[in-house]
Enzyme design. Structure first.
Site, PDB file in Angstrom:
ATOM      1  N   ASN A 195      -3.549   2.507   7.255  1.00 35.43           N
ATOM      2  CA  ASN A 195      -2.603   3.013   6.252  1.00 35.43           C
ATOM      3  C   ASN A 195      -3.369   3.371   4.996  1.00 35.43           C
ATOM      4  OD1 ASN A 195      -0.591   3.526   4.386  1.00 35.43           O
ATOM      5  ND2 ASN A 195      -0.157   1.365   4.038  1.00 35.43           N
ATOM      6  N   CYS A 236      -9.381  -1.810   3.623  1.00 40.57           N
ATOM      7  CA  CYS A 236      -8.598  -0.645   3.218  1.00 40.57           C
ATOM      8  C   CYS A 236      -8.977  -0.197   1.796  1.00 40.57           C
ATOM      9  CB  CYS A 236      -7.111  -0.922   3.380  1.00 40.57           C
ATOM     10  SG  CYS A 236      -6.099   0.581   3.425  1.00 40.57           S
ATOM     11  N   LEU A 237      -8.110  -0.361   0.811  1.00 43.44           N
ATOM     12  CA  LEU A 237      -8.484  -0.013  -0.554  1.00 43.44           C
ATOM     13  C   LEU A 237      -9.721  -0.800  -0.973  1.00 43.44           C
ATOM     14  CD1 LEU A 237      -7.640   1.563  -3.217  1.00 43.44           C
ATOM     15  CD2 LEU A 237      -6.644  -0.622  -3.931  1.00 43.44           C
ATOM     16  N   SER A 245       0.815  -1.218   0.000  1.00 43.27           N
ATOM     17  CA  SER A 245       0.000   0.000   0.000  1.00 43.27           C
ATOM     18  C   SER A 245       0.847   1.266   0.000  1.00 43.27           C
ATOM     19  CB  SER A 245      -0.934   0.016   1.214  1.00 43.27           C
ATOM     20  OG  SER A 245      -1.856  -1.051   1.167  1.00 43.27           O
ATOM     21  N   GLN A 286     -12.780   1.008  -0.005  1.00 40.57           N
ATOM     22  CA  GLN A 286     -13.075   2.125  -0.904  1.00 40.57           C
ATOM     23  C   GLN A 286     -13.648   1.618  -2.232  1.00 40.57           C
ATOM     24  OE1 GLN A 286      -9.229   4.006  -1.098  1.00 40.57           O
ATOM     25  NE2 GLN A 286      -9.139   4.228   1.121  1.00 40.57           N
ATOM     26  N   PHE A 345      -6.846   8.009   1.212  1.00 40.42           N
ATOM     27  CA  PHE A 345      -8.138   8.353   0.620  1.00 40.42           C
ATOM     28  C   PHE A 345      -9.248   7.792   1.499  1.00 40.42           C
ATOM     29  CE2 PHE A 345      -4.996   8.395  -2.682  1.00 40.42           C
ATOM     30  CZ  PHE A 345      -5.347   9.476  -3.493  1.00 40.42           C
ATOM     31  N   HIS A 347      -7.138  -2.129   9.267  1.00 41.69           N
ATOM     32  CA  HIS A 347      -6.558  -3.454   9.027  1.00 41.69           C
ATOM     33  C   HIS A 347      -6.839  -4.396  10.203  1.00 41.69           C
ATOM     34  CE1 HIS A 347      -4.157  -2.782   5.336  1.00 41.69           C
ATOM     35  NE2 HIS A 347      -4.186  -1.515   5.752  1.00 41.69           N
ATOM     36  N   GLU A 389      -6.234  -7.455  10.344  1.00 44.61           N
ATOM     37  CA  GLU A 389      -5.114  -8.397  10.485  1.00 44.61           C
ATOM     38  C   GLU A 389      -3.918  -7.754  11.171  1.00 44.61           C
ATOM     39  OE1 GLU A 389      -3.678  -5.937   7.221  1.00 44.61           O
ATOM     40  OE2 GLU A 389      -5.641  -6.664   7.826  1.00 44.61           O
TER      41      GLU A 389
END
Length: 355
Positions: A291, A249-250, A45, A253, A294, A334, A336
Site C-alpha cells: 500500500n 513502507c513509508l 496509510s 522510503q 511513492f 508489509h 506483517e
C-alpha cells in the site's frame, strides 16, 4: 440516495451513497485485494485517499472487533461495485454500511469499478469527490480539482500517536517504534517475538529515542509523500549506526532518503495483497501485501552505501534496502500482511537477530 463520483479530469460516475452520506474528497486510488476491506479502512496509510475496491462485492463478511489496524477508519471515502447490507460471519459485530455511518466515512456503490480502475491505470491516480449534490458538472469538476494533493502537506503528523505508550512491558528486547501511522499488526508481530515496544510520535528527537536505550528502532508505515516529513529524515540520519533499524513502507522510503536516495510518485501506486517481489540474494519470489504511492529511485540508490535487496517483479521498483555499513534495512511491502500473505514475516526475526 443518488450520488456521483467526480474526477478532476471531468469523468463522472453515477451511483448510490451509503455510510455517512456527506460529501468528501481525496486522491482516488484502487486496491486489488479480494478481502481485507476492514484492515484497509483502518490503515492510517490511506489518510487523504478515497479507496476503490476492485473486487466487485464488498462487505459480505461484515465488521468484527478483531481485525482493526487502528482505532478508527482513515480513508476519506470508499468506492465499490456492490455493497453487502446483510453479511454472514460467525465473528460478525456489524455490517459495513452501519460501521461507515458511525465513523463518518462516505461510500458510493453502483460504480463501474472496472472502468474506473482502467482509467486510473492508464492516466494515473487523480483527485476526486463523492457528492450527493445536484450542482452542474462544471462546478463539481472544479471542486474535484480543488481537493488537496497528497504531496505538499504533512499527513504523518495527523495520524501519528500524540503520546508515548508501551506494549509487551516485561518482554526481553526493547524496540522503539517511530509511529508514522503504524498498523496494529506491526506492533503485535514484535510483541509476539519477545519485544517490549515503546511507540513514540513521529517528531520524537534522536536523543529522546536513544535515551530509551532500545535494542532496535522500527520505522513504521504511514501516509503521504515521504519528502513532506524532513524532520523524520533528519532524525533517522542521526540514528544510523547507533542502533539496529528496520523500516516498513513509508519507513523504507524514509530510510532511503536519510541515506541520500531520492523518491518519486508512482503512476497509480501498489495497493493489493498479491504483488510479487524478488529477493535478489536467494532469487526467491515472495507474494506481498502493499500500500504505497511513492517509491525510491533505483538509480539514486545505486550511488550510495546501500544495497538493493528486493525488486518488484511487475515494474522493477526498489522493494528492499540494506545498508553496507550499519545495521539498517527496510522493505517497501508489509511483512506483517493483514490483509495478505505471511510469506515475509521472517523479516521481524531478521531484525531481532541484529540486536
Amino acid at each position: 440516495m443518488k450520488g456521483r463520483l467526480v474526477l478532476e479530469d471531468g469523468s463522472i460516475f453515477e451511483g448510490e451513497i451509503f455510510g455517512y452520506g456527506e460529501d468528501t474528497g481525496g486522491e482516488i486510488v484502487f486496491n486489488t485485494s479480494m478481502t481485507g476491506y476492514q484492515e484497509i479502512l483502518t490503515d492510517p496509510s490511506y489518510k487523504g485517499e478515497i479507496v476503490t475496491m476492485t473486487y466487485p462485492l464488498i462487505g459480505n463478511y461484515g465488521i468484527n472487533t478483531d481485525d482493526f489496524e487502528s482505532a478508527a477508519p482513515h480513508v476519506n471515502g470508499l468506492i465499490v461495485k456492490e455493497v453487502c447490507p446483510e453479511p454472514e460471519n460467525w465473528r460478525l459485530d456489524s455490517n459495513l454500511i452501519d460501521y461507515l455511518e458511525r465513523n463518518k466515512v462516505t461510500g458510493i456503490c453502483g460504480i463501474d469499478t472496472r472502468a474506473l480502475t482502467r482509467k486510473l491505470r492508464s492516466e494515473g491516480t487523480m483527485r476526486g469527490i463523492i457528492t450527493k449534490k445536484d450542482d452542474d458538472d462544471t462546478a463539481l469538476i472544479n471542486k474535484a480539482k480543488a481537493v488537496p494533493a497528497l504531496s505538499g502537506r504533512d499527513l504523518v503528523s495527523t495520524v501519528s500517536s500524540k503520546e508515548v505508550y508501551q506494549l509487551g512491558k516485561d518482554n526481553k528486547y526493547r524496540v522503539v517504534l517511530i509511529d508514522c501511522g503504524a498498523k496494529k499488526n506491526i506492533i503485535t508481530s514484535l510483541v509476539n517475538r519477545g519485544c517490549q515496544v515503546t511507540v513514540v510520535p513521529a517528531w520524537t528527537t534522536a536523543d529522546e529515542i536513544l535515551g530509551l536505550n532500545p535494542h532496535g528502532i522500527m520505522l513504521s508505515n504511514g501516509p503521504g509523500d515521504p519528502q513532506d516529513v524532513p524532520y523524520l529524515v533528519d532524525t533517522v540520519k542521526k540514528l544510523l549506526g547507533e542502533k539496529a533499524i528496520f523500516g516498513i513502507c513509508l519507513g523504507h522510503q524514509i530510510l532511503g532518503l536519510a541515506c541520500g536516495a531520492e523518491t518519486f510518485k508512482l503512476k497509480f501506486g501498489h495497493r493489493g495483497a498479491n504483488h510479487p517481489v524478488k529477493d535478489l540474494a536467494s532469487n526467491r519470489v515472495y507474494i506481498t501485501s502493499q500500500n504505497h504511492g511513492f517509491a525510491l529511485d533505483n538509480n539514486s540508490v545505486k550511488r550510495l552505501d546501500i544495497d538493493i535487496t528486493h525488486l518488484n517483479v511487475n515494474d522493477g521498483t526498489v522493494e528492499g534496502l540494506s545498508h553496507k555499513k550499519y545495521k539498517a534495512f527496510s522493505v517497501q511491502y508489509h511483512p506483517e500482511a493483514c490483509p495478505g500473505p505471511e510469506d515475509s514475516n521472517y523479516l521481524f526475526d531478521k531484525f531481532i537477530a541484529l540486536f
